[in-house]
Write a protein that holds these residues in place. Sequence first.
Motif, PDB file in Angstrom:
ATOM      1  N   ARG A 130      -5.459  71.060 -34.126  1.00  0.00           N
ATOM      2  CA  ARG A 130      -5.445  70.356 -32.630  1.00  0.00           C
ATOM      3  C   ARG A 130      -4.112  69.242 -32.613  1.00  0.00           C
ATOM      4  O   ARG A 130      -3.492  70.017 -31.156  1.00  0.00           O
ATOM      5  N   TYR A 131      -4.238  68.450 -32.789  1.00  0.00           N
ATOM      6  CA  TYR A 131      -3.503  67.784 -32.729  1.00  0.00           C
ATOM      7  C   TYR A 131      -2.045  67.391 -33.247  1.00  0.00           C
ATOM      8  O   TYR A 131      -1.087  66.752 -32.857  1.00  0.00           O
ATOM      9  N   GLU A 132      -2.073  68.508 -34.130  1.00  0.00           N
ATOM     10  CA  GLU A 132      -0.237  68.824 -34.243  1.00  0.00           C
ATOM     11  C   GLU A 132      -0.376  68.690 -32.920  1.00  0.00           C
ATOM     12  O   GLU A 132       1.396  68.963 -33.058  1.00  0.00           O
ATOM     13  N   VAL A 133      -0.432  69.970 -32.129  1.00  0.00           N
ATOM     14  CA  VAL A 133      -0.302  70.637 -30.641  1.00  0.00           C
ATOM     15  C   VAL A 133      -0.197  69.482 -29.685  1.00  0.00           C
ATOM     16  O   VAL A 133       1.001  69.417 -29.141  1.00  0.00           O
ATOM     17  N   GLU A 134      -1.191  68.595 -29.928  1.00  0.00           N
ATOM     18  CA  GLU A 134      -1.192  67.521 -28.798  1.00  0.00           C
ATOM     19  C   GLU A 134      -0.084  66.662 -28.575  1.00  0.00           C
ATOM     20  O   GLU A 134       0.297  66.082 -27.815  1.00  0.00           O
ATOM     21  N   GLU A 135       0.163  66.267 -30.553  1.00  0.00           N
ATOM     22  CA  GLU A 135       0.914  64.972 -30.139  1.00  0.00           C
ATOM     23  C   GLU A 135       2.190  65.453 -31.090  1.00  0.00           C
ATOM     24  O   GLU A 135       2.951  64.471 -31.539  1.00  0.00           O
ATOM     25  N   GLN A 136       2.692  66.794 -30.832  1.00  0.00           N
ATOM     26  CA  GLN A 136       3.590  67.810 -31.954  1.00  0.00           C
ATOM     27  C   GLN A 136       3.574  66.778 -32.542  1.00  0.00           C
ATOM     28  O   GLN A 136       5.481  65.962 -33.221  1.00  0.00           O
ATOM     29  N   ARG A 137       3.323  67.072 -34.213  1.00  0.00           N
ATOM     30  CA  ARG A 137       3.473  66.990 -35.446  1.00  0.00           C
ATOM     31  C   ARG A 137       4.079  67.604 -36.111  1.00  0.00           C
ATOM     32  O   ARG A 137       3.519  68.564 -35.951  1.00  0.00           O
ATOM     33  N   LYS A 138       4.268  67.898 -37.675  1.00  0.00           N
ATOM     34  CA  LYS A 138       4.090  68.499 -38.135  1.00  0.00           C
ATOM     35  C   LYS A 138       5.553  69.192 -38.410  1.00  0.00           C
ATOM     36  O   LYS A 138       6.629  69.640 -37.394  1.00  0.00           O
ATOM     37  N   MET A 139       5.331  71.343 -38.376  1.00  0.00           N
ATOM     38  CA  MET A 139       6.079  71.899 -37.043  1.00  0.00           C
ATOM     39  C   MET A 139       6.379  71.609 -35.851  1.00  0.00           C
ATOM     40  O   MET A 139       7.384  72.161 -35.842  1.00  0.00           O
ATOM     41  N   PHE A 140       6.038  71.667 -34.969  1.00  0.00           N
ATOM     42  CA  PHE A 140       5.677  71.328 -33.757  1.00  0.00           C
ATOM     43  C   PHE A 140       6.639  69.361 -33.381  1.00  0.00           C
ATOM     44  O   PHE A 140       7.989  69.477 -32.838  1.00  0.00           O
ATOM     45  N   ALA A 141       6.904  68.873 -34.029  1.00  0.00           N
ATOM     46  CA  ALA A 141       7.985  67.844 -34.710  1.00  0.00           C
ATOM     47  C   ALA A 141       9.497  67.884 -34.891  1.00  0.00           C
ATOM     48  O   ALA A 141      10.440  68.174 -34.435  1.00  0.00           O
ATOM     49  N   GLU A 142       9.210  69.024 -35.998  1.00  0.00           N
ATOM     50  CA  GLU A 142      10.773  69.916 -36.419  1.00  0.00           C
ATOM     51  C   GLU A 142      11.193  70.485 -35.465  1.00  0.00           C
ATOM     52  O   GLU A 142      12.200  70.809 -35.199  1.00  0.00           O
ATOM     53  N   ALA A 143      10.496  71.298 -34.328  1.00  0.00           N
ATOM     54  CA  ALA A 143      10.503  71.663 -33.642  1.00  0.00           C
ATOM     55  C   ALA A 143      11.065  71.866 -32.397  1.00  0.00           C
ATOM     56  O   ALA A 143      12.807  71.776 -31.618  1.00  0.00           O
TER      57      ALA A 143
END
Length: 238
Positions: free
Chosen positions: A106-119
């Motif tokens: 959930r927090y990868e999406v909410e805070e744009q971490r990991k793959m979401f940060a790379e995107a």
Amino acid sequence: MAASSSQYDVFLSFRGEDTRKNFVSHLYDALVESHIKTFKDDKKLEKGTSIPEELPKAIDESKFAIVVFSMNYATSSWCLDELVRIIQGKIQRDLTVVPIFYGVNRYEVEEQRKMFAEAFDKHEANVDREKVQIWRKALTEAAKLPGWVICNGDSEAEIIEDIVKYIQKKKQQIPINTASNLLETNSRNVSFWPTTLDFLSSFIFSHFPRSLSLFFFSRFFQPESQVLVNHQEVAPQA
């Protein structure tokens, strides 16, 4: 956006390369078999082009939006544009949004971490900054809503069954002529702030023991709404 009558019960937002042939396919079949009219785009979307006209229309004509967040969801500008439209629907006409976190936290999406940060690193190099910020706000808003997290080893069949039951129960609570009472809102002025209940749930579950948090919600928010822990997260209940 002007109010319109609902043509669909559910709009499915998902990243095709991640979930089209597995989870989303099974979820769609289960919804349809339960007589829940569901919109699922089966076209192969071309990279770099604008979102097709029928998708925003389908979102506007749906009562629910199930958003399946997966590893490559944020790499698609199509998915992000869909999500912005969905969040606008939530704010403008009480569209019920149900996030599913498929193999992501959930927090990868909410805070744009990991793959979401790379995107988003790639988006920021190629897309207007204001649009990128709108995408980020939409992700943050959606990730704070009650939903389901699906991790390795979880029974997808059981989770799909829970989702279908939730939609069925919520459908029974929606007035038939709700659309006639909706107010028009200028989409350019939409801000993506969580509701009071969303904020309270996020705060309580992050600052207090799980058992105490569940007691609080069962004591003060039932029977109108219930909050249950399902697969490491707070899952919505009708």
